[in-house]
Design an enzyme around this catalytic site. Structure first.
Site, PDB file in Angstrom:
ATOM      1  N   TYR A 100      49.345  49.220  25.487  1.00 50.21           N
ATOM      2  CA  TYR A 100      49.611  50.174  24.406  1.00 50.21           C
ATOM      3  C   TYR A 100      51.094  50.127  24.010  1.00 50.21           C
ATOM      4  CZ  TYR A 100      45.168  52.833  25.051  1.00 50.21           C
ATOM      5  OH  TYR A 100      43.863  53.238  25.108  1.00 50.21           O
ATOM      6  N   GLY A 101      51.935  49.763  24.998  1.00 50.99           N
ATOM      7  CA  GLY A 101      53.382  49.955  24.852  1.00 50.99           C
ATOM      8  C   GLY A 101      54.072  49.073  23.841  1.00 50.99           C
ATOM      9  N   ASP A 160      43.463  55.412  30.650  1.00 51.01           N
ATOM     10  CA  ASP A 160      44.752  54.720  30.533  1.00 51.01           C
ATOM     11  C   ASP A 160      44.488  53.458  29.712  1.00 51.01           C
ATOM     12  OD1 ASP A 160      47.493  53.945  31.201  1.00 51.01           O
ATOM     13  OD2 ASP A 160      46.610  52.455  32.531  1.00 51.01           O
ATOM     14  N   SER A 161      45.564  52.783  29.328  1.00 50.41           N
ATOM     15  CA  SER A 161      45.398  51.505  28.627  1.00 50.41           C
ATOM     16  C   SER A 161      44.785  50.448  29.545  1.00 50.41           C
ATOM     17  CB  SER A 161      46.754  51.007  28.142  1.00 50.41           C
ATOM     18  OG  SER A 161      47.586  50.740  29.259  1.00 50.41           O
ATOM     19  N   CYS A 194      55.832  54.852  33.701  1.00 47.84           N
ATOM     20  CA  CYS A 194      54.574  54.242  33.253  1.00 47.84           C
ATOM     21  C   CYS A 194      53.657  54.264  34.455  1.00 47.84           C
ATOM     22  CB  CYS A 194      54.819  52.806  32.797  1.00 47.84           C
ATOM     23  SG  CYS A 194      53.324  51.821  32.576  1.00 47.84           S
ATOM     24  N   THR A 195      52.395  54.644  34.246  1.00 46.62           N
ATOM     25  CA  THR A 195      51.496  54.822  35.390  1.00 46.62           C
ATOM     26  C   THR A 195      51.112  53.493  36.057  1.00 46.62           C
ATOM     27  OG1 THR A 195      49.630  54.922  33.838  1.00 46.62           O
ATOM     28  CG2 THR A 195      50.555  57.019  34.602  1.00 46.62           C
ATOM     29  N   HIS A 196      51.403  52.379  35.402  1.00 44.26           N
ATOM     30  CA  HIS A 196      51.173  51.087  36.064  1.00 44.26           C
ATOM     31  C   HIS A 196      52.209  50.817  37.170  1.00 44.26           C
ATOM     32  CE1 HIS A 196      48.582  50.143  32.618  1.00 44.26           C
ATOM     33  NE2 HIS A 196      48.229  49.003  33.199  1.00 44.26           N
ATOM     34  N   CYS A 202      48.442  58.102  31.086  1.00 43.35           N
ATOM     35  CA  CYS A 202      49.249  57.057  30.458  1.00 43.35           C
ATOM     36  C   CYS A 202      50.403  57.727  29.722  1.00 43.35           C
ATOM     37  CB  CYS A 202      48.362  56.290  29.481  1.00 43.35           C
ATOM     38  SG  CYS A 202      49.222  55.036  28.522  1.00 43.35           S
ATOM     39  N   ASN A 203      51.626  57.383  30.075  1.00 44.44           N
ATOM     40  CA  ASN A 203      52.799  57.969  29.413  1.00 44.44           C
ATOM     41  C   ASN A 203      52.821  57.628  27.932  1.00 44.44           C
ATOM     42  OD1 ASN A 203      54.939  58.857  31.750  1.00 44.44           O
ATOM     43  ND2 ASN A 203      53.609  57.210  32.423  1.00 44.44           N
ATOM     44  N   THR A 204      52.462  56.385  27.617  1.00 46.45           N
ATOM     45  CA  THR A 204      52.535  55.911  26.233  1.00 46.45           C
ATOM     46  C   THR A 204      51.534  56.659  25.354  1.00 46.45           C
ATOM     47  OG1 THR A 204      53.087  53.762  27.177  1.00 46.45           O
ATOM     48  CG2 THR A 204      52.514  53.808  24.840  1.00 46.45           C
TER      49      THR A 204
HETATM   50  N1  DGL Z   1      50.098  53.001  31.955  1.00 44.19           N
HETATM   51  C1  DGL Z   1      50.648  53.054  30.627  1.00 44.19           C
HETATM   52  C2  DGL Z   1      51.801  54.053  30.585  1.00 44.19           C
HETATM   53  O1  DGL Z   1      51.872  54.917  31.465  1.00 44.19           O
HETATM   54  C3  DGL Z   1      50.936  51.676  30.142  1.00 44.19           C
HETATM   55  C4  DGL Z   1      51.046  51.552  28.667  1.00 44.19           C
HETATM   56  C5  DGL Z   1      50.796  50.169  28.126  1.00 44.19           C
HETATM   57  O2  DGL Z   1      49.649  49.751  28.076  1.00 44.19           O
HETATM   58  O3  DGL Z   1      51.769  49.539  27.680  1.00 44.19           O
HETATM   59  O4  DGL Z   1      52.636  54.053  29.707  1.00 44.19           O
END
Ligand code: DGL
Length: 287
Positions: free
Chosen positions: A48-49, A16-17, A192-194, A79-81
């Site tokens: 990443y977003g 993930d990011s 978003c996984t966060h 990570c969705n992004t």
């Molecule tokens: N956990 C990432 C997601 O699911 C976060 C992306 C980010 O770093 O902005 O999109």
């Protein structure tokens, strides 16, 4: 099928990011307790977003190459992004490898909503991504659900800093979520996984602003189930119950920050190795 040289004893690479992918990792550990795992938090390059899709794609490939170099037999883009930006590229690069991505749970949300109004919170890259918008249009056409999309700039950074219950985080969540509830959303997708790590704060905002019950949709469990399916189909499940599974954690940020996150978010004492994939600062500064 996997290449003949792939070892079922090998670990699964998850990335993930930053710390968000830990919300997926906990489901993988629960559903596949015999699997060895590698976790890479790209905290030195997060978020990443707010970066162009092409930059996230290139960076995701670099992280995947690192995990494959450590012997990963499968990849989970937690990570969705990064899924929106890079899953196609990763599958082209590793056509024989099981690769699972994360997508906002639009389909389960369309099934769960009672009034047809679904709020989706995610990063700006995710909600602007072609892959996401095509999925949104398909599910809207099939279900008549209306998706209210909300980007959440700044929220990942708060969670990366461990400020889960901070007033600034709550204010941000209120600004993003209250308008969705005021428009009548009875279902909210955590895209978003966060975000599962601020679920308690989200529930407080729902209690304050929603008329009735609001269902939260998180896809961590479904991702782990899909991973189990792909590994089974490829004959790549770890056959051994005797060897205790290991978890190796890597970060492109600070070692202490990721080990703190393991402790706070997963209640795990975890050793962490710092890794530089190259140009973390230069790349981040260029954007
Ligand atoms: N956990 C990432 C997601 O699911 C976060 C992306 C980010 O770093 O902005 O999109």
């Amino acid at each position: 099928m996997l290449a003949a040289s792939v070892n079922a004893d090998a670990p699964i690479g998850v990335f993930d990011s930053g710390v968000g992918g830990l919300s997926v990792l906990r489901h993988i550990q629960a559903q596949l307790p015999h699997e060895h795992l590698l976790y890479f938090a790209d905290s030195g390059f997060a978020p990443y977003g707010n970066k162009p899709e092409s930059v996230v794609a290139e960076r995701s490939l670099a992280v995947a190459q690192f995990l494959v170099a450590q012997g990963a037999k499968a990849l989970v883009v937690a990570c969705n992004t990064a899924t929106v930006a890079a899953i196609k590229l990763l599958r082209t690069h590793y056509p024989l490898m099981p690769i699972v991505g994360v997508e906002p749970g639009l389909k389960p949300a369309a099934a769960a909503t009672r009034n047809g109004k679904v709020g989706v919170i995610a990063t700006n890259v995710t909600i602007a991504g072609e892959k996401f918008l095509v999925l949104r249009d398909q599910i809207t056409a099939a279900s008549q659900a209306q998706f209210l999309l909300q980007g959440c700039p700044g929220l990942v950074e708060q969670i990366e800093r461990g400020q889960l219950d901070d007033p600034a985080t709550r204010a941000m969540l209120e600004r993003f979520i209250a308008p969705l509830l005021q428009q009548g959303a009875d279902t909210l997708v955590l895209g978003c996984t966060h975000y599962p790590f601020v679920q308690a704060a989200i529930e407080t905002i729902i209690a304050e602003h929603a008329q009735g019950e609001v269902k939260l949709i998180d896809t961590g469990h479904a991702v782990a189930r899909q991973l189990a399916r792909l590994l089974t189909a490829a004959g790549a499940l770890n056959p051994s119950n005797d060897v205790p599974p290991y978890l190796h954690a890597y970060t492109s940020g600070a070692q202490a920050a990721l080990s703190d996150a393991f402790l706070t978010l997963l209640n795990l004492q975890q050793a962490v190795l710092e890794v530089r994939l190259g140009a973390e600062k230069n790349l981040a500064a260029a954007i």
